[in-house]
Design a protein around this motif. Structure first.
Motif, PDB file in Angstrom:
ATOM      1  N   GLY A  84      38.804  43.388  43.931  1.00  0.00           N
ATOM      2  CA  GLY A  84      40.036  42.806  44.458  1.00  0.00           C
ATOM      3  C   GLY A  84      40.908  42.210  43.378  1.00  0.00           C
ATOM      4  O   GLY A  84      42.136  42.396  43.370  1.00  0.00           O
ATOM      5  N   ASP A  85      40.291  41.499  42.441  1.00  0.00           N
ATOM      6  CA  ASP A  85      41.085  40.872  41.379  1.00  0.00           C
ATOM      7  C   ASP A  85      41.776  41.922  40.511  1.00  0.00           C
ATOM      8  O   ASP A  85      42.931  41.751  40.109  1.00  0.00           O
ATOM      9  N   SER A  86      41.067  43.013  40.212  1.00  0.00           N
ATOM     10  CA  SER A  86      41.673  44.051  39.369  1.00  0.00           C
ATOM     11  C   SER A  86      42.831  44.733  40.084  1.00  0.00           C
ATOM     12  O   SER A  86      43.873  45.017  39.473  1.00  0.00           O
ATOM     13  N   LEU A  87      42.664  44.980  41.397  1.00  0.00           N
ATOM     14  CA  LEU A  87      43.739  45.629  42.148  1.00  0.00           C
ATOM     15  C   LEU A  87      44.967  44.726  42.263  1.00  0.00           C
ATOM     16  O   LEU A  87      46.105  45.173  42.084  1.00  0.00           O
ATOM     17  N   LEU A  88      44.740  43.475  42.560  1.00  0.00           N
ATOM     18  CA  LEU A  88      45.881  42.560  42.667  1.00  0.00           C
ATOM     19  C   LEU A  88      46.551  42.369  41.315  1.00  0.00           C
ATOM     20  O   LEU A  88      47.779  42.252  41.229  1.00  0.00           O
ATOM     21  N   GLY A  89      45.757  42.336  40.245  1.00  0.00           N
ATOM     22  CA  GLY A  89      46.355  42.261  38.909  1.00  0.00           C
ATOM     23  C   GLY A  89      47.175  43.496  38.589  1.00  0.00           C
ATOM     24  O   GLY A  89      48.244  43.408  37.972  1.00  0.00           O
ATOM     25  N   ARG A 284      44.040  33.793  43.692  1.00  0.00           N
ATOM     26  CA  ARG A 284      43.498  34.685  42.668  1.00  0.00           C
ATOM     27  C   ARG A 284      44.352  34.662  41.400  1.00  0.00           C
ATOM     28  O   ARG A 284      43.831  34.697  40.290  1.00  0.00           O
ATOM     29  N   SER A 285      45.673  34.610  41.589  1.00  0.00           N
ATOM     30  CA  SER A 285      46.552  34.548  40.423  1.00  0.00           C
ATOM     31  C   SER A 285      46.293  33.279  39.625  1.00  0.00           C
ATOM     32  O   SER A 285      46.238  33.303  38.395  1.00  0.00           O
TER      33      SER A 285
END
Length: 726
Positions: A84-89, A284-285
């Motif tokens: 999830g973190d990689s996709l949102l980034g 997350r950001s």
């Protein structure tokens, strides 16, 4: 045909909306909406193709890496926090590229790409090396069955059918059109009524000519008298008909306007999913920006008025960022304290009948009270001696910060005061509970909408009442030909498309204990009931309007007929009647009039809460009831004074700024009243000025608490001490 430059410009213009849509799709997937994954994959696939066609290599490559991770998840791999973190980034990176083409070589983008590759490797399968992209894991035909996909991160047993619409409800054009046509018809009807009034005016002028004493035609005197009587009877008949038609038209127009308002209001109601998605994204950001390992949990759902959501969003986003920055400790500190390396920030939404409760909870270090005392020492006398609960209200002071330096997202002394201001503007409340080393919980309680209930106000003798508009069929004026005296009681003749109908007719005054019978000339409300239509005669009525209702469970004089109370502009109370029970009481003469049945006395101490904000009043009453107290509610100072005199309370909790009679004036009146001079009073206000505080101390007030820095435990302690000393 548009030039390539025009197409590139158009591509960049659409990117913010695409990125926002993709972000919501992934966050919705994490919340259980498994169907989002296929839509997200198609969106990325389209974006990738367009970018490569327009020779936007950086954007196309980033979209392709993102699509590769999505394909792995669609192929059955279980997503993790890194996924999830990689996709949102990556989506943030796509947004950066569309906003600034010069960012193609930015170091941040290389970090984003490496994170995507790491996420892809974690999901299993071959990993493309840097500079080389892998072929899609699943064919473009989307052959993977959705049932094979995990419904939610790390929760394989979560129910699969959690998908809910997140967009704002669209305005119902058909309903609006129908209502507008109805209003146009009513307007045309008024034109007809106006013509009938003009005809009545012409006839009245003719009558005045006939009875003019200056006319000396004595021979025709008898003829003139007969003619005058005829004119008078005709004018009375015309005016009676106009009066009835005008009343019906006026009520119908008011009702149509109310329905139109309801249609528009429904279109302004939004679900909380979009807001919670923004919260998850912000968490997350912030964690990535601060280099912290944090799991953001978002649970629950609700419905909010769009105006409430607009004020709640900045407050909630700040609380989440603040929890990650100030609450969650660095990894080495958490290790020394025996905590998991990954911190947790949980946001939970629960909706009640009147409000939405949002809880933000972290497992961090809690408030640094020692640092807070150090910061407050120069400006707050005795700060070093205050206990932790007494220090919490100062967290919401403007300009206060416990940070020793200004960081990327905090340390400027602006934030929690904004939370208090935004929530306070909604009539909501903020509650804080923090335990050193264990974390902090902040509870926001806000109204789910800023509207009240639409009612038709009515009067009957000494009572001012109302009935819900949706329960009203029509309003009629009782004339001799409509009012029938039947053996089983009066009835009113109703005419409509299906012909005439005889509805039971009751006098509202008789039902309420004042006696009386329906008489010609009275107004009557025709009400819906499961058994059919019935009517109640009243002294008068007003057009439908919205009112803010107060719960009536603990009125000094209880009544099964009353399900709510609304304050009026002159400081009185309007009682909202329960139509079902009204019909039951009307059919049989009760032995005791429902408005005169005294409330059963209880042994528990009685607390009087005087507060004009319904949500704040609900919160305070709930706290006091949980302490085992009976609670009396008042909506302003005048109401509070009357209730205190009718049933002397053991403790009073009051606001200061209220209509009709302020809290300060009410306390002064209490001190001058026999039997109430020594009752303990606690003031809870938004901004008590020094002059007000001095005056309150002179009146013997036990404590003055701030709403913006509200601490429940402090209130409980003060109430308990006040009752112990009463």
């Amino acid at each position: 045909m548009r030039s390539r430059a025009d197409l590139v410009a158009a591509f960049h213009r659409t990117m913010p909306d695409r990125v926002a849509q993709a972000t919501d799709l992934w966050l919705g997937y994490e919340q259980g909406q498994s169907g989002n994954l296929q839509v997200l994959r198609r969106l990325l696939h389209t974006l990738k193709g367009e970018a490569h066609m327009l020779e936007l290599a950086a954007c196309g490559d980033l979209a392709e890496l993102t699509e590769d991770v999505i394909d792995a998840v669609r192929g059955g791999a279980r997503p993790t926090q890194l996924t999830g973190d990689s996709l949102l980034g990556a989506l943030e990176g796509l947004g950066l590229l569309s906003a600034s083409p010069d960012a193609e070589a930015a170091p941040e983008l290389e970090i984003v790409k490496e994170t995507l590759r790491a996420a892809r490797a974690e999901l299993g399968g071959s990993v493309p090396p840097a500079g080389e992209l892998a072929p899609p894991l699943v064919p473009p035909c989307d052959s993977v069955h959705e049932s094979a996909l995990p419904p939610r991160l790390d929760q394989p047993d979560a129910p699969p059918d959690l998908a809910q619409p997140t967009a704002r409800a669209a305005l119902d054009a058909e309903a609006v059109g129908t209502l507008l046509r109805e209003l146009q018809r009513l307007h045309d009807e008024r034109e007809v009524i106006q013509r009938r009034l003009r005809e009545s005016q012409r006839m009245l002028r003719a009558l005045l000519v006939e009875i003019d004493p200056r006319r000396a035609d004595v021979d025709r005197f008898a003829e003139r008298i007969a003619k005058t009587l005829g004119y008078g009877a005709e004018i009375e008949r015309l005016l009676s008909a106009v009066r009835a038609d005008w009343s019906s038209n006026d009520f119908a127009a008011g009702r149509a306007l109310g329905e139109l308002d309801e249609v528009v209001r429904r279109a302004s109601v939004v679900r909380t999913e979009r807001l919670l998605n923004q919260v998850s994204l912000a968490a997350r950001s912030a964690a990535r920006m601060l280099g912290k390992d944090v799991e953001a949990r978002v649970e629950g759902t609700g419905l909010l008025d769009a105006a409430v959501e607009r004020r709640l969003e900045p407050a909630l986003l700040h609380l989440v960022r603040n929890a990650i920055d100030h609450g969650i400790e660095p990894a080495d500190v958490r290790a020394r304290r025996g905590k998991p390396a990954r911190g947790t920030v949980a946001v939970t939404v629960v909706q009640t009948d009147a409000a939405v409760r949002v809880e933000v909870k972290d497992d961090g270090g809690g408030v640094d009270f020692a640092r807070l005392r150090e910061v407050l020492a120069p400006s707050v006398p005795g700060a070093s001696t205050l206990d932790d609960a007494e220090l919490i209200p100062y967290l919401f002071a403007h300009g206060l910060t416990t940070s020793r330096s200004v960081g990327a997202i905090s340390g400027r002394g602006v934030g929690l005061d904004i939370v208090a201001r935004e929530i306070g503007a909604l009539g909501g409340q903020v509650r804080v509970d923090s335990k050193p080393g264990l974390g902090t919980t902040i509870l926001l309680v806000v109204p789910k909408n800023l509207h009240g209930e639409e009612v038709v106000p009515i009067s009957s003798g000494r009572f001012r009442c109302a009935v819900p508009t949706h329960a009203v069929h029509s309003v009629v004026l009782l004339e001799d030909e409509e009012l029938l005296r039947a053996p089983d009681g009066p009835r009113v003749r109703l005419t409509g498309g299906a012909g005439a109908e005889l509805a039971p007719l009751y006098a509202l005054g008789a039902v309420l204990g004042d006696g009386g019978q329906p008489e010609p000339g009275d107004a009557a409300l025709v009400l819906h009931h499961a058994a059919g239509l019935f009517a109640v005669s009243v002294d008068g009525y007003e057009n439908p309007r919205l009112v803010a209702l107060v719960r009536s469970e603990e009125m000094p004089l209880t009544s099964p007929l009353v399900r709510g109370v609304a304050p009026t502009a002159d400081g009185e109370a309007m009682l909202l009647l329960d139509v079902e029970r009204l019909f039951a009481y009307a059919r049989q003469a009760p032995r005791d009039a429902p408005f005169t049945a005294a409330a059963e006395q209880k042994r528990e101490p009685l607390a009087l809460v005087v507060e004009d904000a319904p949500v704040a009043r609900e919160l305070l009453c709930g706290i006091l009831r949980s302490m085992g107290l009976r609670v009396e509610e008042a909506c302003d100072g005048r109401d509070g004074l009357a209730r205190a005199r009718a049933a002397p309370p053991d403790v009073v909790l009051t606001d200061l700024e209220m209509p009709y009679l302020s809290g300060l004036e009410m306390v002064a009146e209490l001190r001058r009243s026999p039997g109430l001079a020594r009752v303990p009073v606690v003031v809870l206000t938004t901004a008590a000025q020094e002059q007000s505080e001095a005056a309150l101390r002179g009146l013997g007030v036990r404590a003055v608490l701030s709403k913006q820095r509200f601490v429940e435990e402090e209130l409980r302690r003060i109430i308990a001490a006040s009752l112990g000393g009463a």
